[in-house]
Design a protein around this motif. Structure first.
Motif, PDB file in Angstrom:
ATOM      1  N   HIS A  79       0.835  -1.203   0.000  1.00 17.26           N
ATOM      2  CA  HIS A  79       0.000   0.000   0.000  1.00 17.26           C
ATOM      3  C   HIS A  79       0.874   1.258   0.000  1.00 17.26           C
ATOM      4  O   HIS A  79       0.545   2.253  -0.667  1.00 17.26           O
ATOM      5  CB  HIS A  79      -0.922  -0.015   1.211  1.00 17.26           C
ATOM      6  N   ALA A  80       1.984   1.206   0.740  1.00 15.58           N
ATOM      7  CA  ALA A  80       2.899   2.356   0.755  1.00 15.58           C
ATOM      8  C   ALA A  80       3.429   2.645  -0.646  1.00 15.58           C
ATOM      9  O   ALA A  80       3.542   3.803  -1.065  1.00 15.58           O
ATOM     10  CB  ALA A  80       4.056   2.091   1.715  1.00 15.58           C
ATOM     11  N   ALA A  81       3.746   1.577  -1.388  1.00 21.54           N
ATOM     12  CA  ALA A  81       4.231   1.763  -2.757  1.00 21.54           C
ATOM     13  C   ALA A  81       3.157   2.398  -3.627  1.00 21.54           C
ATOM     14  O   ALA A  81       3.428   3.286  -4.439  1.00 21.54           O
ATOM     15  CB  ALA A  81       4.671   0.422  -3.342  1.00 21.54           C
ATOM     16  N   LYS A  82       1.918   1.976  -3.451  1.00 20.35           N
ATOM     17  CA  LYS A  82       0.822   2.539  -4.238  1.00 20.35           C
ATOM     18  C   LYS A  82       0.512   3.975  -3.831  1.00 20.35           C
ATOM     19  O   LYS A  82      -0.030   4.747  -4.624  1.00 20.35           O
ATOM     20  CB  LYS A  82      -0.424   1.647  -4.114  1.00 20.35           C
ATOM     21  N   LEU A  83       0.861   4.340  -2.579  1.00 18.39           N
ATOM     22  CA  LEU A  83       0.674   5.711  -2.118  1.00 18.39           C
ATOM     23  C   LEU A  83       1.836   6.613  -2.528  1.00 18.39           C
ATOM     24  O   LEU A  83       1.794   7.820  -2.261  1.00 18.39           O
ATOM     25  CB  LEU A  83       0.501   5.742  -0.593  1.00 18.39           C
ATOM     26  N   GLY A  84       2.877   6.018  -3.130  1.00 18.06           N
ATOM     27  CA  GLY A  84       3.960   6.836  -3.673  1.00 18.06           C
ATOM     28  C   GLY A  84       5.215   6.939  -2.843  1.00 18.06           C
ATOM     29  O   GLY A  84       6.041   7.827  -3.077  1.00 18.06           O
ATOM     30  N   ALA A  85       5.403   6.043  -1.852  1.00 17.83           N
ATOM     31  CA  ALA A  85       6.629   6.091  -1.047  1.00 17.83           C
ATOM     32  C   ALA A  85       7.854   5.896  -1.932  1.00 17.83           C
ATOM     33  O   ALA A  85       7.883   5.017  -2.794  1.00 17.83           O
ATOM     34  CB  ALA A  85       6.586   5.026   0.040  1.00 17.83           C
ATOM     35  N   ALA A  86       8.863   6.709  -1.700  1.00 20.58           N
ATOM     36  CA  ALA A  86      10.085   6.620  -2.510  1.00 20.58           C
ATOM     37  C   ALA A  86      10.958   5.449  -2.069  1.00 20.58           C
ATOM     38  O   ALA A  86      11.682   4.871  -2.888  1.00 20.58           O
ATOM     39  CB  ALA A  86      10.865   7.925  -2.402  1.00 20.58           C
ATOM     40  N   ARG A  87      10.900   5.127  -0.790  1.00 19.18           N
ATOM     41  CA  ARG A  87      11.691   3.997  -0.271  1.00 19.18           C
ATOM     42  C   ARG A  87      10.864   3.263   0.761  1.00 19.18           C
ATOM     43  O   ARG A  87      10.237   3.873   1.638  1.00 19.18           O
ATOM     44  CB  ARG A  87      12.999   4.488   0.330  1.00 19.18           C
ATOM     45  N   ILE A  88      10.875   1.926   0.668  1.00 19.11           N
ATOM     46  CA  ILE A  88      10.109   1.087   1.594  1.00 19.11           C
ATOM     47  C   ILE A  88      10.985  -0.074   2.035  1.00 19.11           C
ATOM     48  O   ILE A  88      11.547  -0.784   1.195  1.00 19.11           O
ATOM     49  CB  ILE A  88       8.830   0.530   0.936  1.00 19.11           C
ATOM     50  N   VAL A  89      11.099  -0.251   3.340  1.00 21.19           N
ATOM     51  CA  VAL A  89      11.803  -1.406   3.902  1.00 21.19           C
ATOM     52  C   VAL A  89      10.783  -2.191   4.717  1.00 21.19           C
ATOM     53  O   VAL A  89      10.085  -1.624   5.560  1.00 21.19           O
ATOM     54  CB  VAL A  89      12.986  -0.986   4.788  1.00 21.19           C
ATOM     55  N   ALA A  90      10.672  -3.485   4.455  1.00 14.39           N
ATOM     56  CA  ALA A  90       9.708  -4.340   5.144  1.00 14.39           C
ATOM     57  C   ALA A  90      10.464  -5.459   5.849  1.00 14.39           C
ATOM     58  O   ALA A  90      11.226  -6.201   5.212  1.00 14.39           O
ATOM     59  CB  ALA A  90       8.701  -4.921   4.153  1.00 14.39           C
ATOM     60  N   LEU A  91      10.246  -5.581   7.160  1.00 18.61           N
ATOM     61  CA  LEU A  91      10.957  -6.568   7.972  1.00 18.61           C
ATOM     62  C   LEU A  91      10.006  -7.609   8.537  1.00 18.61           C
ATOM     63  O   LEU A  91       8.849  -7.323   8.828  1.00 18.61           O
ATOM     64  CB  LEU A  91      11.651  -5.878   9.160  1.00 18.61           C
ATOM     65  N   ASP A  92      10.512  -8.827   8.704  1.00 20.29           N
ATOM     66  CA  ASP A  92       9.789  -9.848   9.449  1.00 20.29           C
ATOM     67  C   ASP A  92      10.807 -10.843   9.970  1.00 20.29           C
ATOM     68  O   ASP A  92      11.771 -11.180   9.268  1.00 20.29           O
ATOM     69  CB  ASP A  92       8.751 -10.556   8.573  1.00 20.29           C
ATOM     70  N   ASN A  93      10.600 -11.309  11.222  1.00 19.46           N
ATOM     71  CA  ASN A  93      11.547 -12.285  11.777  1.00 19.46           C
ATOM     72  C   ASN A  93      11.181 -13.715  11.415  1.00 19.46           C
ATOM     73  O   ASN A  93      11.845 -14.652  11.851  1.00 19.46           O
ATOM     74  CB  ASN A  93      11.674 -12.131  13.301  1.00 19.46           C
ATOM     75  N   ASP A  94      10.128 -13.884  10.596  1.00 17.47           N
ATOM     76  CA  ASP A  94       9.719 -15.205  10.120  1.00 17.47           C
ATOM     77  C   ASP A  94      10.099 -15.331   8.643  1.00 17.47           C
ATOM     78  O   ASP A  94       9.515 -14.649   7.796  1.00 17.47           O
ATOM     79  CB  ASP A  94       8.209 -15.372  10.297  1.00 17.47           C
ATOM     80  N   PRO A  95      11.070 -16.193   8.312  1.00 14.05           N
ATOM     81  CA  PRO A  95      11.489 -16.327   6.913  1.00 14.05           C
ATOM     82  C   PRO A  95      10.344 -16.719   5.981  1.00 14.05           C
ATOM     83  O   PRO A  95      10.316 -16.310   4.819  1.00 14.05           O
ATOM     84  CB  PRO A  95      12.552 -17.434   6.960  1.00 14.05           C
TER      85      PRO A  95
END
Length: 215
Positions: free
Chosen positions: A135-151
């Motif tokens: 959703h952030a990408a669709k809202l136009g974010a220039a940079r997005i980092v997404a983390l999760d501790n579950d591979p």
């Protein structure tokens, strides 16, 4: 029946069923000594046939109007031709985030309402299916980092990012937020309260001046 409560537990076979029954009944007997006023529960066992649970849950996942301008669509369905606003395709697999849960919808809406100054960036802590990062990408974010501790969650988030044509737009990592050095305009963490309280002391240093948090 009536006002009674039911607890179901599932055990894989092969199993020492006789020994399991004895342990459960012995445990219930000890509980009855502590709580004599509680009605003795009825214990039943039955075998269930093997099913593909990874596929069967899909029949409960339907399109969700998550915000007035956002439709969350199962990846195996075609977008309606008259769908207003944005459409996000999701195949969450075992990861959290189909848009049906209230906290996911609230995060998506809060992201739309948050004050943003271009160019803006977002950190998604505990990305699950990747829905908030998408959703952030669709809202136009220039940079997005997404983390999760579950591979496994990272793997499914990567699949969903590709389903939405956003490969390369979102940086995925199987990591904890304290390992990051950069700062972000927006930090979103759709997590349980205990986990948020545990991580919260480290969040402010990850925010740019004037940055916002959605927890």
């Amino acid at each position: 029946e009536g006002d009674s409560e039911i607890l179901k537990a599932y055990f894989p076979l092969p199993l020492d069923l006789k020994g399991l029954k004895e342990k459960i009944l012995r445990f219930l007997g000890e509980l009855a000594k502590i709580f004599p006023e509680v009605q003795t529960p009825r214990v039943t066992f039955r075998r269930i046939r093997r099913e593909d649970w990874g596929e069967n849950w899909r029949r409960f996942f339907r399109p969700v109007r998550a915000t007035p301008g956002l439709l969350i669509l199962p990846a195996w369905e075609s977008p309606p031709p008259d769908a207003p606003g944005e459409v996000i395709l999701i195949d969450p697999g075992p990861a959290f985030g189909t848009g049906r849960h209230a906290t996911t919808r609230m995060c998506l809406l809060a992201m739309e309402q948050a004050r943003r100054v271009d160019p803006w960036s977002m950190l998604d802590v505990g990305t699950g299916s990747g829905i908030l990062a998408i959703h952030a990408a669709k809202l136009g974010a220039a940079r997005i980092v997404a983390l999760d501790n579950d591979p496994e969650a990272v793997r499914w988030a990567e699949r969903n990012i590709a389903l939405n044509g956003l490969t390369g737009r979102i940086e995925l990592a199987n990591a904890e937020p304290h390992a990051l050095k950069e700062r972000f305009s927006l930090l979103v963490a759709n997590l349980t309260l205990g986990t948020i309280l545990e991580l919260l002391p480290g969040f402010p240093r990850l925010l740019s001046p004037g940055g916002r948090m959605i927890l």
